[in-house]
Design a protein around this motif. Structure first.
Motif: not given
Length: 162
Positions: A53-58, A135-141, A147-158
Motif C-alpha cells: 500500500f505504501s508503494e502505491r500511496a502516490a 468491499i474486497i476481502r484480502a484472500t491473497r495478501i 487490486k484495490m488501486l484497480e478497483a479505485l480506478d474503476a470507481h473513479v472513472s465510473g
C-alpha cells in the motif's frame, strides 16, 4: 454488527493516527477513501500488505483518494512499525475495535483447529458520497493493494465492474 454491503452508508468513526492527528471518516466527504483493515503490526503478511500500500500511496492520492490503514494496535505500535519499514500510508489505531466492529470485521476465526476472535483482513472504497463503493476481502495478501488501486480506478472513472 451485521455485514456491510456495497451501497450502504459507511459507519462514521474517529480514530487517532500515528502522526498525532485524528482521522474522521465523515470529514472526508467529497473524495473517495480507501480503508484497509489488517490484523497486526510487524507480522509477516501485514508487513507485506503495508509495504505494498505504501508503494502505491502516490497512485491512490493521484486518483484523489485518502488512503488509511487500520488495525487494533496502539498509536505507539504504529509509530514504530511505520518507522521500521519506511511506510508512507497513515495508520489508524483502533484498540477498542470502534471502526473494526462497525465495519463488521471482528469475527470468529479458525487456525490450525483453534478458534479465536480476530480481524478479517478486508479493504473498502468509500465513495465521495460516504457510501461503501467496494468491499474486497484480502484472500491473497500479495497483490491486494494493486487490486484495490484497480478497483479505485474503476470507481473513479465510473467503469463497469469486472
Amino acid at each position: 454488527m451485521p455485514d456491510l454491503n456495497e451501497g450502504d452508508l459507511a459507519p462514521d468513526f474517529t480514530l487517532p493516527l500515528d502522526d498525532g492527528s485524528t482521522f474522521q471518516l465523515s470529514a472526508q466527504r467529497g473524495r473517495p477513501v480507501v480503508l484497509y483493515f489488517y490484523p497486526e503490526d510487524d507480522s509477516g503478511g501485514c508487513v507485506d500488505e503495508n509495504k505494498e500500500f505504501s508503494e502505491r500511496a502516490a497512485a491512490f492520492s493521484a486518483k484523489g483518494a485518502r488512503l488509511v490503514g487500520i488495525s487494533p494496535d496502539s498509536v505507539e505500535s504504529h509509530v514504530k512499525f511505520r518507522r521500521k519499514y519506511g511506510l508512507v500510508s497513515p495508520l489508524a489505531a483502533d484498540p477498542e475495535h470502534q471502526a473494526i466492529e462497525a465495519f463488521g470485521l471482528w469475527k470468529l476465526k479458525k487456525l490450525y483447529g483453534r478458534e479465536f476472535m480476530g480481524l478479517i483482513r478486508t479493504s473498502f472504497i468509500i465513495g465521495a458520497d460516504g457510501r461503501v463503493a467496494r468491499i474486497i476481502r484480502a484472500t491473497r495478501i500479495l497483490g491486494h493493494a494493486q487490486k484495490m488501486l484497480e478497483a479505485l480506478d474503476a470507481h473513479v472513472s465510473g467503469a463497469p465492474r469486472k
